[in-house]
Design an enzyme around this catalytic site. Structure first.
Site, short mmCIF file in Angstrom:
data_model
loop_
_atom_site.label_atom_id
_atom_site.label_comp_id
_atom_site.label_asym_id
_atom_site.label_seq_id
_atom_site.Cartn_x
_atom_site.Cartn_y
_atom_site.Cartn_z
N CYS A 26 1.12 -1.38 0.37
CA CYS A 26 -0.79 -0.21 0.10
C CYS A 26 0.36 1.43 0.31
CB CYS A 26 -1.63 0.04 1.17
SG CYS A 26 -1.94 -1.17 1.15
N1 LIG Z 1 -2.42 -6.22 2.21
C1 LIG Z 1 -3.09 -5.51 2.66
O1 LIG Z 1 -3.18 -4.67 3.99
C2 LIG Z 1 -4.13 -3.90 1.99
C3 LIG Z 1 -4.74 -2.84 3.13
C4 LIG Z 1 -5.70 -2.11 2.52
C5 LIG Z 1 -6.07 -2.35 0.91
N2 LIG Z 1 -5.35 -2.92 0.28
C6 LIG Z 1 -5.42 -2.98 -1.19
O2 LIG Z 1 -6.69 -4.08 -1.57
C7 LIG Z 1 -6.20 -4.24 -2.34
C8 LIG Z 1 -5.71 -5.33 -2.72
O3 LIG Z 1 -5.22 -6.27 -1.97
P1 LIG Z 1 -4.58 -7.51 -1.55
O4 LIG Z 1 -3.29 -7.43 -0.57
O5 LIG Z 1 -5.64 -8.25 -0.98
O6 LIG Z 1 -4.43 -8.04 -2.83
P2 LIG Z 1 -3.24 -10.29 -2.68
O7 LIG Z 1 -2.50 -10.13 -3.77
O8 LIG Z 1 -2.79 -10.29 -1.72
O9 LIG Z 1 -4.79 -10.76 -3.17
C9 LIG Z 1 -5.36 -10.22 -4.26
C10 LIG Z 1 -5.63 -11.43 -5.10
O10 LIG Z 1 -6.33 -11.38 -6.18
C11 LIG Z 1 -5.87 -12.69 -7.10
N3 LIG Z 1 -6.82 -11.71 -8.55
C12 LIG Z 1 -6.13 -10.76 -9.15
N4 LIG Z 1 -6.84 -10.48 -10.24
C13 LIG Z 1 -7.94 -11.21 -10.35
C14 LIG Z 1 -9.22 -11.26 -11.30
N5 LIG Z 1 -8.99 -10.43 -11.95
N6 LIG Z 1 -9.69 -11.82 -10.85
C15 LIG Z 1 -10.50 -12.91 -9.33
N7 LIG Z 1 -9.07 -12.57 -8.36
C16 LIG Z 1 -7.74 -12.35 -9.18
C17 LIG Z 1 -4.97 -12.82 -7.00
O11 LIG Z 1 -4.84 -14.49 -7.50
C18 LIG Z 1 -4.66 -12.74 -6.07
O12 LIG Z 1 -4.95 -14.28 -4.91
C19 LIG Z 1 -5.76 -3.62 -2.82
O13 LIG Z 1 -6.19 -2.51 -3.93
C20 LIG Z 1 -4.37 -3.50 -2.10
O14 LIG Z 1 -4.08 -1.83 -1.93
C21 LIG Z 1 -4.48 -4.44 1.19
#
Ligand SMILES: NC(=O)c1ccc[n+]([C@@H]2O[C@H](COP(=O)([O-])OP(=O)(O)OC[C@H]3O[C@@H](n4cnc5c(N)ncnc54)[C@H](O)[C@@H]3O)[C@@H](O)[C@H]2O)c1
Length: 435
Positions: free
Chosen positions: A271
């Site tokens: 992030c």
């Molecule tokens: N990790 C954190 O602590 C956190 C905190 C706040 C906000 N966010 C935001 O949340 C969002 C997701 O982050 P995350 O950490 O969960 O990511 P991540 O990489 O852990 O998970 C994303 C998942 O989405 C899947 N994916 C990708 N494209 C896809 C599609 N078209 N269809 C289906 N599945 C798909 C991937 O295989 C993966 O399993 C981001 O925008 C991030 O900025 C993350």
């Protein structure tokens, strides 16, 4: 039955696209409340790990919880996107990275939206949680969804509700962190509040999806800028012989108007190093710039280089050159006690130290081998932390202060230490260099 009626009677199905750090814990919250959840993910290994093995692939999410919900049939995962017509509520939790030119890469969000559009039916609510620039929901996504002929606020509903997940936070969890939410129309907002209210204790509605998108960016920009500030002060105070950690501790006793942020070897995680640049990019469309964000980015990106300078300096003090020196980096994950490597400054440190000719090993019990990532392909395995192993190195570089480190033992056996996290803050010893 209308969506509102279904939600009021807990008789609705939730679909979550993206079973990662954000989507998986959210799925478990709904399932724990007896609300059926279908997870959607492109990664077949995640589908198998949940459906067949009934296990977690994220350290701080328990396999027990997954097993329980899978066996109760309240939770399953699929790669079959034609099933997107089944859920009443579809929540998007896919990555929003930057591309190689450091511009927003919205392809994951847009691809998910296109998949939803193929199967969109009357009565569904779509909510985006991925961090992004203002306008993603009510401009980019809405365009794709209304091209189906369905009307927003009447036939289907669209919200933005940013995720505030803080992995491994002992005090706050998904359900107890208040959740900001904006809807494209009044009906969208009201339904969004009702749905998330089933699993989140406090919902904070705002007037638009743009305001909700901007609120999330403000939170992350605030962190990025304040971390940059203490990183800059660390360098300035160090020149003056002042310890930044002591200064922050003293300043933190002010009961109002000061929030402590801590320096480190650079920004990490999915992030903070990335999200601020979503706004920088969008700001250009409005002929405006965001100098604070750019400056903070510059300072934070320079930190691994500063740490390497300190390593060179510490070795030099002991008549050693960095070339050929054996260095062990403690902590590979970007944050203590987690297994997340994304954007971790430790990876940059390995690259820089190796470029200088050092022989680099690392220890991280949570990351036992370094997987190939977009920027790096290191073929290394975590080295065990034992007194004799520590004695083998010319320098120990503390990059991530995992709680399992025994600093007293490390200090006793290390030849030299460069400490970027104040892990050795309780000790006074000439072989400790702060960076
Ligand atoms: N990790 C954190 O602590 C956190 C905190 C706040 C906000 N966010 C935001 O949340 C969002 C997701 O982050 P995350 O950490 O969960 O990511 P991540 O990489 O852990 O998970 C994303 C998942 O989405 C899947 N994916 C990708 N494209 C896809 C599609 N078209 N269809 C289906 N599945 C798909 C991937 O295989 C993966 O399993 C981001 O925008 C991030 O900025 C993350």
């Amino acid at each position: 039955m209308e969506l509102k009626g279904k939600v009021n009677t807990n008789n609705f199905i939730v679909g979550i696209i993206g079973m990662g750090y954000v989507g998986l814990p959210l799925a478990l919250e709904f399932a724990a409340k007896n609300i059926k959840v279908i997870g959607f993910d492109l990664d077949p290994s995640k589908v198998k790990t949940i459906n067949k093995d009934k296990k977690s692939y994220i350290k701080h999410i328990s396999s027990k919880k997954i097993k329980e919900q899978v066996e109760r049939k309240t939770f399953s995962v699929t790669s079959d996107f034609s099933k997107l017509s089944v859920p009443d509520v579809i929540i998007i939790c896919v990555p929003t990275p930057l591309n190689i030119n450091r511009e927003p890469d919205l392809s994951f969000v847009m691809n998910s939206t296109k998949e939803i559009a193929k199967h969109l039916r009357k009565g569904q609510l779509v909510s985006l949680e991925s961090t992004t620039y203002p306008g993603t929901t009510d401009e980019d996504m809405l365009k794709i969804l209304t091209a189906t002929g369905l009307k927003v606020g009447k036939d289907f509903f669209l919200c933005f509700s940013p995720e505030r997940e803080d992995p491994n936070n002992p005090v706050y969890s998904t359900s107890s962190i208040p959740k900001v939410l904006g809807g494209v129309t009044k009906q969208c907002k009201e339904l969004g509040v009702l749905i998330y209210g089933k699993v989140i204790e406090k919902i904070v509605p705002v007037s638009s999806t743009k305001a909700a998108e901007a609120a999330k960016l403000l939170e992350n920009i605030y962190r990025s800028i304040n971390i940059a500030l203490v990183n800059e002060l660390k360098v300035v105070f160090d020149k003056m012989g002042i310890d930044i950690w002591e200064v922050i501790k003293a300043a933190s006793t002010k009961p109002f108007g000061f929030t402590a942020f801590y320096p480190g070897p650079g920004l990490g995680g999915h992030c903070i190093p990335i999200d601020p640049f979503y706004l920088t990019w969008k700001a250009r469309e409005y002929d405006t710039s965001s100098k604070f964000i750019e400056l903070a980015g510059e300072i934070n990106t320079s930190m691994p280089f500063y740490v390497v300078e300190k390593v060179i300096h510490a070795l030099n003090d002991h008549k050693k050159s960095i070339k050929g020196s054996r260095i062990i980096i403690l902590g590979l994950a970007y944050k203590k006690d987690i297994d997340d490597l994304r954007e971790s400054p430790s990876l940059k440190l390995i690259e820089l130290l190796q470029d200088h000719g050092a022989k680099v090993d690392y220890n991280d019990d949570y990351v036992t081998t370094i997987p190939k990532v977009r920027k790096y392909n290191f073929n290394k395995k975590s080295v065990k932390i034992t007194p004799s192993n520590i004695r083998n190195y010319d320098l120990v570089l503390l990059s991530t202060e995992h709680s399992y480190y025994d600093y007293e033992m490390i200090l006793k056996n290390a030849k030299l230490i460069v400490d970027t996290r104040n892990g050795f803050g309780n000790f006074k010893n000439k072989k400790i260099y702060k960076a």
